[in-house]
Design a protein around this motif. Structure first.
Motif, PDB file in Angstrom:
ATOM      1  N   ARG A   1       7.399  -4.805  12.367  1.00  0.00           N
ATOM      2  CA  ARG A   1       7.972  -5.285  11.108  1.00  0.00           C
ATOM      3  C   ARG A   1       6.884  -5.768  10.165  1.00  0.00           C
ATOM      4  O   ARG A   1       6.873  -5.431   8.975  1.00  0.00           O
ATOM      5  N   ASP A   2       5.945  -6.553  10.690  1.00  0.00           N
ATOM      6  CA  ASP A   2       4.877  -7.089   9.849  1.00  0.00           C
ATOM      7  C   ASP A   2       3.989  -5.977   9.288  1.00  0.00           C
ATOM      8  O   ASP A   2       3.608  -6.011   8.119  1.00  0.00           O
ATOM      9  N   GLU A   3       3.676  -5.001  10.134  1.00  0.00           N
ATOM     10  CA  GLU A   3       2.861  -3.883   9.650  1.00  0.00           C
ATOM     11  C   GLU A   3       3.636  -3.057   8.626  1.00  0.00           C
ATOM     12  O   GLU A   3       3.067  -2.590   7.633  1.00  0.00           O
ATOM     13  N   LEU A   4       4.930  -2.909   8.831  1.00  0.00           N
ATOM     14  CA  LEU A   4       5.765  -2.182   7.873  1.00  0.00           C
ATOM     15  C   LEU A   4       5.786  -2.903   6.522  1.00  0.00           C
ATOM     16  O   LEU A   4       5.652  -2.277   5.471  1.00  0.00           O
ATOM     17  N   ILE A   5       5.907  -4.209   6.557  1.00  0.00           N
ATOM     18  CA  ILE A   5       5.900  -4.993   5.317  1.00  0.00           C
ATOM     19  C   ILE A   5       4.590  -4.792   4.571  1.00  0.00           C
ATOM     20  O   ILE A   5       4.571  -4.573   3.349  1.00  0.00           O
ATOM     21  N   GLU A   6       3.478  -4.843   5.299  1.00  0.00           N
ATOM     22  CA  GLU A   6       2.165  -4.646   4.669  1.00  0.00           C
ATOM     23  C   GLU A   6       2.022  -3.230   4.122  1.00  0.00           C
ATOM     24  O   GLU A   6       1.467  -3.020   3.031  1.00  0.00           O
ATOM     25  N   THR A   7       2.550  -2.255   4.849  1.00  0.00           N
ATOM     26  CA  THR A   7       2.488  -0.858   4.391  1.00  0.00           C
ATOM     27  C   THR A   7       3.268  -0.688   3.094  1.00  0.00           C
ATOM     28  O   THR A   7       2.800  -0.052   2.147  1.00  0.00           O
ATOM     29  N   VAL A   8       4.439  -1.278   3.026  1.00  0.00           N
ATOM     30  CA  VAL A   8       5.255  -1.191   1.810  1.00  0.00           C
ATOM     31  C   VAL A   8       4.551  -1.880   0.646  1.00  0.00           C
ATOM     32  O   VAL A   8       4.522  -1.354  -0.470  1.00  0.00           O
ATOM     33  N   ARG A   9       3.954  -3.038   0.908  1.00  0.00           N
ATOM     34  CA  ARG A   9       3.210  -3.734  -0.160  1.00  0.00           C
ATOM     35  C   ARG A   9       2.099  -2.857  -0.722  1.00  0.00           C
ATOM     36  O   ARG A   9       1.900  -2.794  -1.932  1.00  0.00           O
ATOM     37  N   ARG A  10       1.363  -2.201   0.175  1.00  0.00           N
ATOM     38  CA  ARG A  10       0.263  -1.337  -0.269  1.00  0.00           C
ATOM     39  C   ARG A  10       0.790  -0.171  -1.101  1.00  0.00           C
ATOM     40  O   ARG A  10       0.187   0.199  -2.110  1.00  0.00           O
ATOM     41  N   LEU A  11       1.907   0.404  -0.662  1.00  0.00           N
ATOM     42  CA  LEU A  11       2.491   1.510  -1.433  1.00  0.00           C
ATOM     43  C   LEU A  11       2.974   1.040  -2.797  1.00  0.00           C
ATOM     44  O   LEU A  11       2.759   1.717  -3.803  1.00  0.00           O
ATOM     45  N   GLU A  12       3.627  -0.116  -2.833  1.00  0.00           N
ATOM     46  CA  GLU A  12       4.157  -0.629  -4.095  1.00  0.00           C
ATOM     47  C   GLU A  12       3.046  -1.044  -5.054  1.00  0.00           C
ATOM     48  O   GLU A  12       3.205  -0.958  -6.266  1.00  0.00           O
ATOM     49  N   ALA A  13       1.926  -1.496  -4.509  1.00  0.00           N
ATOM     50  CA  ALA A  13       0.813  -1.937  -5.350  1.00  0.00           C
ATOM     51  C   ALA A  13       0.165  -0.754  -6.069  1.00  0.00           C
ATOM     52  O   ALA A  13      -0.413  -0.920  -7.144  1.00  0.00           O
ATOM     53  N   GLY A  14       0.289   0.433  -5.485  1.00  0.00           N
ATOM     54  CA  GLY A  14      -0.302   1.608  -6.115  1.00  0.00           C
ATOM     55  C   GLY A  14      -1.812   1.609  -5.966  1.00  0.00           C
ATOM     56  O   GLY A  14      -2.385   0.872  -5.170  1.00  0.00           O
ATOM     57  N   GLY A  15      -2.457   2.459  -6.740  1.00  0.00           N
ATOM     58  CA  GLY A  15      -3.903   2.529  -6.719  1.00  0.00           C
ATOM     59  C   GLY A  15      -4.467   3.307  -5.541  1.00  0.00           C
ATOM     60  O   GLY A  15      -5.672   3.284  -5.313  1.00  0.00           O
ATOM     61  N   THR A  16      -3.613   3.985  -4.795  1.00  0.00           N
ATOM     62  CA  THR A  16      -4.091   4.788  -3.675  1.00  0.00           C
ATOM     63  C   THR A  16      -3.994   6.260  -4.052  1.00  0.00           C
ATOM     64  O   THR A  16      -3.198   6.645  -4.911  1.00  0.00           O
ATOM     65  N   SER A  17      -4.789   7.051  -3.393  1.00  0.00           N
ATOM     66  CA  SER A  17      -4.741   8.493  -3.646  1.00  0.00           C
ATOM     67  C   SER A  17      -3.440   9.061  -3.105  1.00  0.00           C
ATOM     68  O   SER A  17      -2.736   8.405  -2.318  1.00  0.00           O
ATOM     69  N   LEU A  18      -3.126  10.257  -3.512  1.00  0.00           N
ATOM     70  CA  LEU A  18      -1.918  10.913  -3.018  1.00  0.00           C
ATOM     71  C   LEU A  18      -1.973  11.038  -1.497  1.00  0.00           C
ATOM     72  O   LEU A  18      -1.000  10.747  -0.805  1.00  0.00           O
TER      73      LEU A  18
ATOM     74  N   GLU B   1      -3.649   9.233   0.691  1.00  0.00           N
ATOM     75  CA  GLU B   1      -3.480   7.926   1.327  1.00  0.00           C
ATOM     76  C   GLU B   1      -2.033   7.447   1.217  1.00  0.00           C
ATOM     77  O   GLU B   1      -1.490   6.881   2.162  1.00  0.00           O
ATOM     78  N   SER B   2      -1.420   7.679   0.071  1.00  0.00           N
ATOM     79  CA  SER B   2      -0.020   7.292  -0.108  1.00  0.00           C
ATOM     80  C   SER B   2       0.884   8.010   0.887  1.00  0.00           C
ATOM     81  O   SER B   2       1.791   7.406   1.469  1.00  0.00           O
ATOM     82  N   LEU B   3       0.635   9.301   1.088  1.00  0.00           N
ATOM     83  CA  LEU B   3       1.428  10.057   2.061  1.00  0.00           C
ATOM     84  C   LEU B   3       1.213   9.535   3.477  1.00  0.00           C
ATOM     85  O   LEU B   3       2.163   9.409   4.260  1.00  0.00           O
ATOM     86  N   ALA B   4      -0.030   9.203   3.811  1.00  0.00           N
ATOM     87  CA  ALA B   4      -0.329   8.653   5.142  1.00  0.00           C
ATOM     88  C   ALA B   4       0.367   7.309   5.331  1.00  0.00           C
ATOM     89  O   ALA B   4       0.924   7.029   6.404  1.00  0.00           O
ATOM     90  N   LEU B   5       0.364   6.482   4.298  1.00  0.00           N
ATOM     91  CA  LEU B   5       1.049   5.189   4.376  1.00  0.00           C
ATOM     92  C   LEU B   5       2.551   5.384   4.538  1.00  0.00           C
ATOM     93  O   LEU B   5       3.205   4.691   5.326  1.00  0.00           O
ATOM     94  N   TRP B   6       3.107   6.312   3.781  1.00  0.00           N
ATOM     95  CA  TRP B   6       4.545   6.576   3.871  1.00  0.00           C
ATOM     96  C   TRP B   6       4.908   7.051   5.279  1.00  0.00           C
ATOM     97  O   TRP B   6       5.890   6.583   5.858  1.00  0.00           O
ATOM     98  N   GLU B   7       4.101   7.966   5.836  1.00  0.00           N
ATOM     99  CA  GLU B   7       4.368   8.460   7.189  1.00  0.00           C
ATOM    100  C   GLU B   7       4.283   7.332   8.211  1.00  0.00           C
ATOM    101  O   GLU B   7       5.120   7.233   9.114  1.00  0.00           O
TER     102      GLU B   7
END
Length: 85
Positions: free
Chosen positions: A16-33, A35-41
């Motif tokens: 859960r905690d890692e999922l929360i951090e992953t969502v925060r990173r995705l929502e913050a933006g600034g990542t490459s496509l 990296e965004s896909l890897a985070l989403w997966e």
């Protein structure tokens, strides 16, 4: 395969905690496509881990409630079932 072993070793809280951090990173933006896909997966994998933990917890609760109801059902005929009238 190591990813699946790693997922199995995660507690609900860790996933859960890692999922929360992953969502925060995705929502913050600034990542490459990429990296965004890897985070989403990774987020999808973590959500599955959490879901499995919650389904297991639900099954345990349902089993405990069923046992409790069976225990209560054995003595129902004695008082006519008028406990909460």
């Amino acid at each position: 395969m190591s990813s699946r072993t790693e997922e199995a070793a995660l507690s609900y809280e860790q996933a859960r905690d890692e999922l929360i951090e992953t969502v925060r990173r995705l929502e913050a933006g600034g990542t490459s496509l990429e990296e965004s896909l890897a985070l989403w997966e990774r987020g999808e994998e973590l959500a599955k881990v959490c879901r499995r933990w919650l389904e297991g917890a639900r099954a345990r609760l349902d089993a405990a409630l069923a046992e409790e109801e069976e225990g209560e059902g054995e003595g129902e005929g004695e008082d006519g079932g008028t406990e909460e009238q």
